[in-house]
Write a protein that holds these residues in place. Sequence first.
Motif, PDB file in Angstrom:
ATOM      1  N   ALA A  57       1.387 -29.288   5.247  1.00 29.70           N
ATOM      2  CA  ALA A  57       0.490 -30.425   5.003  1.00 29.70           C
ATOM      3  C   ALA A  57       0.484 -30.815   3.529  1.00 29.70           C
ATOM      4  O   ALA A  57       0.474 -32.005   3.189  1.00 29.70           O
ATOM      5  N   LEU A  58       0.514 -29.831   2.655  1.00 33.32           N
ATOM      6  CA  LEU A  58       0.541 -30.137   1.221  1.00 33.32           C
ATOM      7  C   LEU A  58       1.857 -30.782   0.817  1.00 33.32           C
ATOM      8  O   LEU A  58       1.878 -31.702  -0.016  1.00 33.32           O
ATOM      9  N   THR A  59       2.959 -30.342   1.404  1.00 34.34           N
ATOM     10  CA  THR A  59       4.263 -30.941   1.091  1.00 34.34           C
ATOM     11  C   THR A  59       4.301 -32.406   1.517  1.00 34.34           C
ATOM     12  O   THR A  59       4.743 -33.282   0.756  1.00 34.34           O
ATOM     13  N   LEU A  60       3.832 -32.691   2.741  1.00 34.33           N
ATOM     14  CA  LEU A  60       3.818 -34.081   3.205  1.00 34.33           C
ATOM     15  C   LEU A  60       2.825 -34.920   2.416  1.00 34.33           C
ATOM     16  O   LEU A  60       3.090 -36.097   2.122  1.00 34.33           O
ATOM     17  N   ALA A  61       1.693 -34.339   2.042  1.00 34.52           N
ATOM     18  CA  ALA A  61       0.706 -35.082   1.250  1.00 34.52           C
ATOM     19  C   ALA A  61       1.264 -35.447  -0.120  1.00 34.52           C
ATOM     20  O   ALA A  61       1.060 -36.569  -0.611  1.00 34.52           O
ATOM     21  N   ARG A  62       1.978 -34.528  -0.737  1.00 37.67           N
ATOM     22  CA  ARG A  62       2.586 -34.841  -2.031  1.00 37.67           C
ATOM     23  C   ARG A  62       3.637 -35.930  -1.893  1.00 37.67           C
ATOM     24  O   ARG A  62       3.789 -36.785  -2.767  1.00 37.67           O
ATOM     25  N   TYR A  63       4.373 -35.905  -0.787  1.00 34.23           N
ATOM     26  CA  TYR A  63       5.389 -36.931  -0.580  1.00 34.23           C
ATOM     27  C   TYR A  63       4.745 -38.298  -0.368  1.00 34.23           C
ATOM     28  O   TYR A  63       5.209 -39.310  -0.912  1.00 34.23           O
ATOM     29  N   LEU A  64       3.656 -38.347   0.415  1.00 31.00           N
ATOM     30  CA  LEU A  64       2.996 -39.628   0.678  1.00 31.00           C
ATOM     31  C   LEU A  64       2.347 -40.191  -0.576  1.00 31.00           C
ATOM     32  O   LEU A  64       2.298 -41.418  -0.752  1.00 31.00           O
ATOM     33  N   CYS A  65       1.860 -39.307  -1.452  1.00 29.10           N
ATOM     34  CA  CYS A  65       1.204 -39.764  -2.683  1.00 29.10           C
ATOM     35  C   CYS A  65       2.184 -40.008  -3.821  1.00 29.10           C
ATOM     36  O   CYS A  65       1.762 -40.310  -4.944  1.00 29.10           O
ATOM     37  N   GLY A  66       3.470 -39.853  -3.547  1.00 28.04           N
ATOM     38  CA  GLY A  66       4.472 -40.134  -4.572  1.00 28.04           C
ATOM     39  C   GLY A  66       4.660 -39.034  -5.591  1.00 28.04           C
ATOM     40  O   GLY A  66       5.166 -39.300  -6.696  1.00 28.04           O
ATOM     41  N   LYS A  67       4.274 -37.819  -5.260  1.00 29.86           N
ATOM     42  CA  LYS A  67       4.459 -36.700  -6.182  1.00 29.86           C
ATOM     43  C   LYS A  67       5.820 -36.047  -5.943  1.00 29.86           C
ATOM     44  O   LYS A  67       6.459 -36.246  -4.910  1.00 29.86           O
ATOM     45  N   GLY A  68       6.252 -35.293  -6.913  1.00 29.48           N
ATOM     46  CA  GLY A  68       7.530 -34.607  -6.795  1.00 29.48           C
ATOM     47  C   GLY A  68       7.460 -33.440  -5.829  1.00 29.48           C
ATOM     48  O   GLY A  68       6.403 -32.829  -5.626  1.00 29.48           O
ATOM     49  N   ALA A 110     -15.255 -42.527   0.866  1.00 28.07           N
ATOM     50  CA  ALA A 110     -14.744 -42.398  -0.506  1.00 28.07           C
ATOM     51  C   ALA A 110     -14.818 -40.961  -0.992  1.00 28.07           C
ATOM     52  O   ALA A 110     -14.092 -40.581  -1.923  1.00 28.07           O
ATOM     53  N   PHE A 111     -15.696 -40.141  -0.381  1.00 30.78           N
ATOM     54  CA  PHE A 111     -15.785 -38.736  -0.771  1.00 30.78           C
ATOM     55  C   PHE A 111     -14.462 -38.025  -0.536  1.00 30.78           C
ATOM     56  O   PHE A 111     -14.100 -37.114  -1.289  1.00 30.78           O
ATOM     57  N   TYR A 112     -13.728 -38.434   0.505  1.00 29.90           N
ATOM     58  CA  TYR A 112     -12.406 -37.871   0.806  1.00 29.90           C
ATOM     59  C   TYR A 112     -11.275 -38.781   0.335  1.00 29.90           C
ATOM     60  O   TYR A 112     -10.157 -38.699   0.856  1.00 29.90           O
ATOM     61  N   SER A 113     -11.543 -39.622  -0.644  1.00 34.41           N
ATOM     62  CA  SER A 113     -10.535 -40.524  -1.230  1.00 34.41           C
ATOM     63  C   SER A 113      -9.913 -41.462  -0.196  1.00 34.41           C
ATOM     64  O   SER A 113      -8.796 -41.933  -0.389  1.00 34.41           O
ATOM     65  N   LYS A 114     -10.631 -41.704   0.895  1.00 38.66           N
ATOM     66  CA  LYS A 114     -10.142 -42.578   1.973  1.00 38.66           C
ATOM     67  C   LYS A 114      -8.749 -42.137   2.431  1.00 38.66           C
ATOM     68  O   LYS A 114      -7.820 -42.945   2.570  1.00 38.66           O
ATOM     69  N   ALA A 115      -8.636 -40.841   2.664  1.00 36.76           N
ATOM     70  CA  ALA A 115      -7.333 -40.265   3.008  1.00 36.76           C
ATOM     71  C   ALA A 115      -6.827 -40.796   4.340  1.00 36.76           C
ATOM     72  O   ALA A 115      -5.635 -41.079   4.487  1.00 36.76           O
ATOM     73  N   ALA A 116      -7.713 -40.928   5.328  1.00 36.58           N
ATOM     74  CA  ALA A 116      -7.280 -41.413   6.641  1.00 36.58           C
ATOM     75  C   ALA A 116      -6.771 -42.847   6.555  1.00 36.58           C
ATOM     76  O   ALA A 116      -5.735 -43.189   7.151  1.00 36.58           O
ATOM     77  N   ASP A 172      -4.024 -33.045  -7.546  1.00 40.31           N
ATOM     78  CA  ASP A 172      -5.015 -34.108  -7.660  1.00 40.31           C
ATOM     79  C   ASP A 172      -5.962 -34.074  -6.465  1.00 40.31           C
ATOM     80  O   ASP A 172      -5.586 -33.631  -5.375  1.00 40.31           O
ATOM     81  N   PRO A 173      -7.202 -34.553  -6.638  1.00 41.45           N
ATOM     82  CA  PRO A 173      -8.135 -34.575  -5.495  1.00 41.45           C
ATOM     83  C   PRO A 173      -7.619 -35.396  -4.321  1.00 41.45           C
ATOM     84  O   PRO A 173      -7.833 -35.018  -3.165  1.00 41.45           O
ATOM     85  N   LYS A 174      -6.922 -36.490  -4.579  1.00 43.09           N
ATOM     86  CA  LYS A 174      -6.415 -37.305  -3.475  1.00 43.09           C
ATOM     87  C   LYS A 174      -5.372 -36.542  -2.672  1.00 43.09           C
ATOM     88  O   LYS A 174      -5.345 -36.615  -1.435  1.00 43.09           O
ATOM     89  N   VAL A 175      -4.492 -35.818  -3.336  1.00 46.67           N
ATOM     90  CA  VAL A 175      -3.482 -35.031  -2.629  1.00 46.67           C
ATOM     91  C   VAL A 175      -4.155 -33.967  -1.767  1.00 46.67           C
ATOM     92  O   VAL A 175      -3.758 -33.742  -0.619  1.00 46.67           O
ATOM     93  N   GLN A 176      -5.196 -33.337  -2.289  1.00 47.07           N
ATOM     94  CA  GLN A 176      -5.897 -32.322  -1.511  1.00 47.07           C
ATOM     95  C   GLN A 176      -6.592 -32.928  -0.298  1.00 47.07           C
ATOM     96  O   GLN A 176      -6.569 -32.352   0.798  1.00 47.07           O
TER      97      GLN A 176
END
Length: 442
Positions: free
Chosen positions: A261-272, A311-317, A229-233
């Motif tokens: 970074a991708l593993t932690l991002a998936r964990y923070l976004c609730g992905k498997g 919002a362009f970066y999905s407010k990731a910070a 997903d764009p938010k995970v990226q």
Amino acid sequence: MKDVSNSTRVPRPSAYPKKRPSPYGVSKSRKQSPLFPPHAPVRKSPRAARAEQQAQRQREAQLTAMRLRREGIYLEDEYREEIRYYMHQMERYTMSSTTSMDQQPEIRWHMRPCLVDFLVEIHFTFRLRPETLYLTLNIIDRYVSRRIVYVKHYQLVGCAALWIAAKFEDAKERVPTVQDLTQICRETYDESAFIQMEGHVLDTIDWTLGHPTAEAWLRLMCCGPCVEDPKVQHVARFLMEITLFYREFVKYPPSAIALGALTLARYLCGKGRRMFEETEECLEIVEHLDERLAKHVNDLSETLVKKYSYAFYSKAATFVVQYYLENGRWQRQPVPALPMTPIRTYSSKVTTPMSVSTTASDLSDDMPATPTSPNFSSEFFSSSYMSDDKENFPSSPTFEPMITKHEDPTPEQFLPHDFVTFGRPALHNLNMSSPRTAAMVS
């Protein structure tokens, strides 16, 4: 003469007056002749038909390529493995040395966040590509690993590295000029200093600029079989840029940085989780990131947080900072152990069943042994039995089959539940009381 200028001409009544349009907006269409259809297909020669099909295939290929580029996919599946192999080779060849960087006489690691923050701001101001920032830091680290750099030249090295990386990665109209760099540094260095430092840096790193950045690895991972997903990226990109500030991440290759970074991002976004992709280096990076964000989330670069708050970066910070301010932490889950198959022990001797009393419980194996041919005595074929005296010839061969008992008892966890409950001695007694057994014994 008669004046006809003001006279109105009255139309003559016609025998076939015009039809008024239907008030319902529906009108009958005129019948077309079957001999002349309105849109008759034009016959084409075979050459023209092949040319049209080829043009249509080219249009479809262009549309597919545009769609893939829009999604961030820039490679073909046919060359994926070769590309990954080459990228692994190049990242090992273009790694820096933290041991050499520790031996700098003036530069210290606490100065690095100030330089990276300055470069992030310039990078964001000129709207450069994400790869440019990672290549800039790689050039700086390789240069500092091989040359002694003084504090007064540290900013000059950073700007020269950014200039080189922008020329290598970005379009020509986006590359900052020497005048721009001079104004950014508030005329601390002359224009000739940037040109001289550019040549010195390129000579030091042997003009090797083909460094596979963490951004390139992230795009390769996100355009695989599972598109993220764009938010995970965006969260993963924010975490990757955090790793540019601190020493503990310099020793890891870009592929491990991107995967962590991708593993932690998936964990923070609730992905498997994808446990089949995780490595030890990846999990170490995740733990370093989690520990730093948990303890120093308020000490992050303001420029970086502002950059990824749009919002362009999905407010990731905003998402990551809020998660750790609420005492969220990464929990490393152990890999579930797979059930083990019991190891069977086979005897070297061939056994045959002796009687009905011989059950599967007498063997340590779950499956009964395959019976073989009986062992006849060699005296049966001797000359005494081959004589003409038929009275001494035995009516049937006598043999005594033997069974080899295994010394190791069967573990109870490998036996059926009902069998364990009933008891092994009880089954043995039942088999011994069988009438067939008594008849065989008699």
